[in-house]
Design a protein around this motif. Sequence first.
Motif, PDB file in Angstrom:
ATOM      1  N   GLY A  54      41.948  36.955  46.554  1.00  0.00           N
ATOM      2  CA  GLY A  54      41.374  38.301  46.503  1.00  0.00           C
ATOM      3  C   GLY A  54      41.330  38.841  45.089  1.00  0.00           C
ATOM      4  O   GLY A  54      40.944  38.139  44.152  1.00  0.00           O
ATOM      5  N   ASP A  55      41.788  40.103  44.923  1.00  0.00           N
ATOM      6  CA  ASP A  55      41.790  40.684  43.581  1.00  0.00           C
ATOM      7  C   ASP A  55      43.063  40.367  42.807  1.00  0.00           C
ATOM      8  O   ASP A  55      43.189  40.727  41.629  1.00  0.00           O
ATOM      9  CB  ASP A  55      41.559  42.196  43.630  1.00  0.00           C
ATOM     10  CG  ASP A  55      42.680  42.949  44.349  1.00  0.00           C
ATOM     11  OD1 ASP A  55      43.697  42.331  44.732  1.00  0.00           O
ATOM     12  OD2 ASP A  55      42.534  44.179  44.539  1.00  0.00           O
ATOM     13  N   GLY A  56      44.012  39.692  43.461  1.00  0.00           N
ATOM     14  CA  GLY A  56      45.234  39.279  42.779  1.00  0.00           C
ATOM     15  C   GLY A  56      46.178  40.410  42.439  1.00  0.00           C
ATOM     16  O   GLY A  56      47.141  40.215  41.692  1.00  0.00           O
TER      17      GLY A  56
ATOM     18  N   THR B  44      40.229  31.107  35.125  1.00  0.00           N
ATOM     19  CA  THR B  44      40.912  31.737  36.253  1.00  0.00           C
ATOM     20  C   THR B  44      39.868  32.231  37.242  1.00  0.00           C
ATOM     21  O   THR B  44      38.800  32.684  36.841  1.00  0.00           O
ATOM     22  CB  THR B  44      41.761  32.916  35.764  1.00  0.00           C
ATOM     23  OG1 THR B  44      42.651  32.476  34.745  1.00  0.00           O
ATOM     24  CG2 THR B  44      42.587  33.502  36.899  1.00  0.00           C
TER      25      THR B  44
ATOM     26  N   SER C 285      39.087  34.027  41.401  1.00  0.00           N
ATOM     27  CA  SER C 285      39.492  34.625  42.667  1.00  0.00           C
ATOM     28  C   SER C 285      38.988  33.757  43.805  1.00  0.00           C
ATOM     29  O   SER C 285      37.837  33.306  43.795  1.00  0.00           O
ATOM     30  CB  SER C 285      38.915  36.036  42.793  1.00  0.00           C
ATOM     31  OG  SER C 285      39.077  36.522  44.109  1.00  0.00           O
TER      32      SER C 285
ATOM     33  N   TYR D  22      43.910  32.847  42.238  1.00  0.00           N
ATOM     34  CA  TYR D  22      44.664  33.852  42.969  1.00  0.00           C
ATOM     35  C   TYR D  22      43.825  34.270  44.165  1.00  0.00           C
ATOM     36  O   TYR D  22      42.629  33.965  44.238  1.00  0.00           O
ATOM     37  CB  TYR D  22      45.003  35.055  42.087  1.00  0.00           C
ATOM     38  CG  TYR D  22      43.814  35.656  41.384  1.00  0.00           C
ATOM     39  CD1 TYR D  22      43.048  36.651  41.975  1.00  0.00           C
ATOM     40  CD2 TYR D  22      43.442  35.216  40.114  1.00  0.00           C
ATOM     41  CE1 TYR D  22      41.945  37.196  41.339  1.00  0.00           C
ATOM     42  CE2 TYR D  22      42.347  35.754  39.457  1.00  0.00           C
ATOM     43  CZ  TYR D  22      41.599  36.742  40.067  1.00  0.00           C
ATOM     44  OH  TYR D  22      40.505  37.268  39.432  1.00  0.00           O
TER      45      TYR D  22
ATOM     46  N   ARG E 292      47.845  37.898  40.073  1.00  0.00           N
ATOM     47  CA  ARG E 292      46.763  37.684  39.106  1.00  0.00           C
ATOM     48  C   ARG E 292      47.315  37.477  37.691  1.00  0.00           C
ATOM     49  O   ARG E 292      46.829  36.610  36.950  1.00  0.00           O
ATOM     50  CB  ARG E 292      45.789  38.858  39.115  1.00  0.00           C
ATOM     51  CG  ARG E 292      44.644  38.661  38.120  1.00  0.00           C
ATOM     52  CD  ARG E 292      43.531  39.652  38.314  1.00  0.00           C
ATOM     53  NE  ARG E 292      42.438  39.401  37.401  1.00  0.00           N
ATOM     54  CZ  ARG E 292      41.221  39.912  37.516  1.00  0.00           C
ATOM     55  NH1 ARG E 292      40.937  40.719  38.535  1.00  0.00           N
ATOM     56  NH2 ARG E 292      40.286  39.635  36.637  1.00  0.00           N
TER      57      ARG E 292
END
Length: 203
Positions: free
Chosen positions: A68-70, A124, A126, A66, A110
């Motif tokens: 950035g921070d999602g 997963t 970032s 995803y 995210r």
Amino acid sequence: MTPRCRSASATPSASHACFVSSRSRSADQGVRSSVVRLAPTVHGPGDHGFIPALIAAARRAGVSAYVGDGANRWPAVHRLDAARLFRLALEKAPAGSVLHGVGESAVTIRSIAEHVGRMLGIPTASLSLDQAAEHLGNPFLARFFALDVPVSSSHTQALLGWAPQHAPLIEDLTTGDYFTPQASVRAEEIWLPRHDPRQHSGH
């Protein structure tokens, strides 16, 4: 329904102007028209849109990503709920209505990526926007997955008595055909048109 603005390079403001112009022409001709604005993810069997592209990229890279921070949010709607909305719009939407085909207002990217990771048994991560463009193999997809576009359909539901009834996105990802190799191949054929077929997921 009003005609779709087909220019691939149209900006949002140009698209809006096209819709307004189309509605005006329809009204002048005595036609009752409305616009249905669909969520970016219209999910269901045989989907070959954005989510299958995300899954295909995760298969290729061995990581579900995803940007950035999602925390950015996407609306989603099941295909069968969208179909019912179009029928209701044809039957009883007031002239000039702008309707939102949205079953879920704000699914975070995210949460989608994490579910993809669980389903594929991979980690997963970032990524930056540039890294996501490389990961996805398509800069447009990277920019699109970075958008924060929550949308409500409360007005549409109240106006037409429409209520989404089918599986939400994450449930559909679990029970549908999204994680078959064929689904990833379909997505790659659309989003990676120059991709070497020998490198397709599952081969």
